[in-house]
Enzyme design. Structure first.
Site, PDB file in Angstrom:
ATOM      1  N   HIS A  27     -54.106  23.425 -48.868  1.00 49.80           N
ATOM      2  CA  HIS A  27     -55.319  23.102 -49.739  1.00 49.80           C
ATOM      3  C   HIS A  27     -56.318  24.672 -50.001  1.00 49.80           C
ATOM      4  O   HIS A  27     -56.018  25.717 -49.261  1.00 49.80           O
ATOM      5  CB  HIS A  27     -56.239  22.740 -48.856  1.00 49.80           C
ATOM      6  CG  HIS A  27     -55.928  21.167 -48.625  1.00 49.80           C
ATOM      7  ND1 HIS A  27     -55.018  20.895 -46.959  1.00 49.80           N
ATOM      8  CD2 HIS A  27     -55.888  19.733 -48.929  1.00 49.80           C
ATOM      9  CE1 HIS A  27     -54.585  19.597 -46.922  1.00 49.80           C
ATOM     10  NE2 HIS A  27     -54.766  18.832 -48.046  1.00 49.80           N
ATOM     11  N   ASP A  81     -57.634  25.581 -46.908  1.00 48.44           N
ATOM     12  CA  ASP A  81     -56.714  25.945 -45.401  1.00 48.44           C
ATOM     13  C   ASP A  81     -56.951  27.622 -45.394  1.00 48.44           C
ATOM     14  O   ASP A  81     -56.871  27.754 -44.625  1.00 48.44           O
ATOM     15  CB  ASP A  81     -55.410  25.367 -45.550  1.00 48.44           C
ATOM     16  CG  ASP A  81     -55.549  24.147 -46.090  1.00 48.44           C
ATOM     17  OD1 ASP A  81     -56.626  23.157 -45.175  1.00 48.44           O
ATOM     18  OD2 ASP A  81     -53.960  23.584 -46.350  1.00 48.44           O
TER      19      ASP A  81
HETATM   20  C1  XUL Z   1     -54.415  13.074 -45.657  1.00 45.32           C
HETATM   21  C2  XUL Z   1     -52.857  13.535 -46.035  1.00 45.32           C
HETATM   22  C3  XUL Z   1     -53.293  14.895 -47.201  1.00 45.32           C
HETATM   23  C4  XUL Z   1     -52.699  15.659 -48.266  1.00 45.32           C
HETATM   24  C5  XUL Z   1     -52.753  17.112 -48.897  1.00 45.32           C
HETATM   25  O1  XUL Z   1     -54.446  12.107 -45.159  1.00 45.32           O
HETATM   26  O2  XUL Z   1     -51.955  14.214 -46.063  1.00 45.32           O
HETATM   27  O3  XUL Z   1     -53.325  16.179 -46.024  1.00 45.32           O
HETATM   28  O4  XUL Z   1     -51.060  15.811 -48.086  1.00 45.32           O
HETATM   29  O5  XUL Z   1     -54.390  16.832 -49.906  1.00 45.32           O
END
Ligand code: XUL
Ligand code: CO
Length: 435
Positions: A100, A103
């Site tokens: 993300h 992150d």
């Molecule tokens: C949340 C989840 C996230 C997504 C990316 O449960 O799985 O980490 O993979 O936003």
């Protein structure tokens, strides 16, 4: 600089090895059905868990001991973590990672300052990539941690938030393109609601449709050719998430005419929270040409939340790989370890041991699924089970050659109907022969 000097490149030692830092089943270059294991599996590290996870729980602080903890300056630590990610990936032989935006780089005092910090880390990442086989599987924007997203992002009641989220996704798309990402994921973190009493459900869904359309348009504009993915999840953090499962997402994409631009990123733990098996979600996506990528983890069947455990069950991996093989592979998607260690596994080496256990389970699952498919045992059984549609009245039904009148005529003339056993236990037993 090495952050994990006690760990060397993880090698394949075979099923008899007892070395926790060696592969027992994952043999990257070994061919299964003419294709190397690593190309079937396309493993990926999840930045948010592997690099950022502190392993706290609702009752206690994080226990993780990480070599970069001593670097206190936020940006310097962000760079150190990115370097450590490359070290972990290279030592494990994992070719991809996912992140993300938030992150990898911390938020600044304004969106402009945040973007500048992100650019600095992206430049550092690009530099690391130039000397490494490690690539970006997908990028995404974190539209759920900051308090501004309290009522959602694209589905917020507040248009200011919609605009901010759009700006964030615009930048995340640019960054994903810059780093050569082959996919872009939307997980609708807070896209859902807690109570209908304060919610305009129709407007929220229309706005989500508009938001995704804008993302597709902008990707075209900047020449980002990656695959868009939606990651279904039924609950957590909101009680009702709009992207609740594959079928709901598929219906949503059809309504907003977005099926040509999106596929699904399916996660095991989300599937079971939705009351489905992982294999069901994969099959449903595959049958609708919607299987794009996978977040491999494993949920706890006793706990009703997203525990994101390392996927260590070879039996479950076998059923998942059975779908992937029948899908003709998962590329340009991959198997992303959206998984973290248990709170008690806090030592740096556990990061390696955990991924090795997951990779071995998937290698074993791949081998078994391939052998099962080669045998044709299941397919033959299923084909035979539906043989009544190959000729006679069944053929007329699937050809659209009859309606209720003709079928009534047929049924009235029929004397007795005979059914056959579905042989579920026999079929479940067959799986164990291949595992
Ligand atoms: C949340 C989840 C996230 C997504 C990316 O449960 O799985 O980490 O993979 O936003
Ligand atoms: Co996920």
């Amino acid at each position: 600089m090495a952050y994990f000097s006690s760990v060397s490149k993880v090698a394949y030692e075979g099923p008899d090895s007892k070395n926790p830092l060696a592969f027992k089943f994952y043999n990257a270059d070994e061919k299964i059905g003419g294709k190397a294991m690593k190309d079937h599996l396309r493993f990926s590290l999840a930045y948010w868990h592997t690099m950022n996870g502190r392993m706290s729980d609702p009752f206690g602080v994080g226990t993780a001991v990480r070599p970069w903890d001593s670097v206190t300056d936020e940006m310097a630590q962000a760079k150190a973590r990115m370097e450590a990610l490359f070290e972990i990936a290279e030592k494990l032989g994992i070719d991809y990672f996912c992140f993300h935006d938030r992150d990898i780089a911390p938020e600044g005092d304004s969106l402009a300052a945040t973007n500048r910090q992100l650019d600095e880390i992206v430049a550092h990442t690009k530099q690391l990539m130039s000397n490494s086989p490690v690539k970006l599987l997908w990028g995404t924007a974190c539209l759920f941690v900051h308090p501004r997203f309290v009522h959602g992002a694209a589905t917020s009641c507040n248009a200011e938030v919609f605009a901010y989220a759009a700006a964030q996704v615009k930048k995340a798309l640019e960054v994903t393109k810059e780093l050569g990402g082959t996919n872009y994921v939307f997980w609708g973190g807070r896209e859902g609601y807690e109570t209908l009493l304060n919610t305009n459900l129709g407007l929220e869904l229309d706005n989500l449709g508009r938001f995704l359309k804008m993302a597709v348009d902008y990707a075209k504009e900047i020449g980002f050719g990656g695959q868009f993915l939606i990651e279904p999840k039924p609950m957590e953090p909101t009680k009702h998430q709009y992207d609740s499962d594959v079928a709901a997402c598929h219906a949503f994409l059809q309504k907003y005419k977005l099926t040509d631009s999106f596929k699904m990123n399916i996660e095991q733990n989300h599937a079971i929270l939705a009351g489905h098996t992982f294999a069901h979600e994969l099959r449903y996506a595959r049958e609708n040409d919607m299987l794009g990528s996978i977040d491999v983890n494993q949920g706890d069947y006793l706990l009703g939340w997203d525990t994101d455990q390392m996927p260590t069950s070879a039996a479950e991996a076998m059923l998942a790989m059975y779908e992937v093989l029948q899908n003709g592979g998962i590329s340009p998607g991959g198997l992303n370890f959206d998984a973290h260690l248990r709170r008690g596994s806090f030592e740096p080496e556990d990061l390696f041991i955990g991924h090795i256990a997951g990779m071995d389970a998937y290698a074993k699952g791949l081998r078994a699924a391939h052998a099962l498919l080669e045998s044709g045992e299941i397919e033959e059984f299923v084909k035979n089970r539906y043989r009544s549609y190959d000729s006679g009245i069944g053929k007329k039904i699937v050809d659209g050659a009859v309606g209720f009148r003709e079928l009534e005529e047929y049924a009235l003339a029929q004397r007795a109907i005979s059914n056959e056993s579905g042989r579920q236990e026999m079929l479940e037993g067959i799986l164990n022969r291949y595992l």
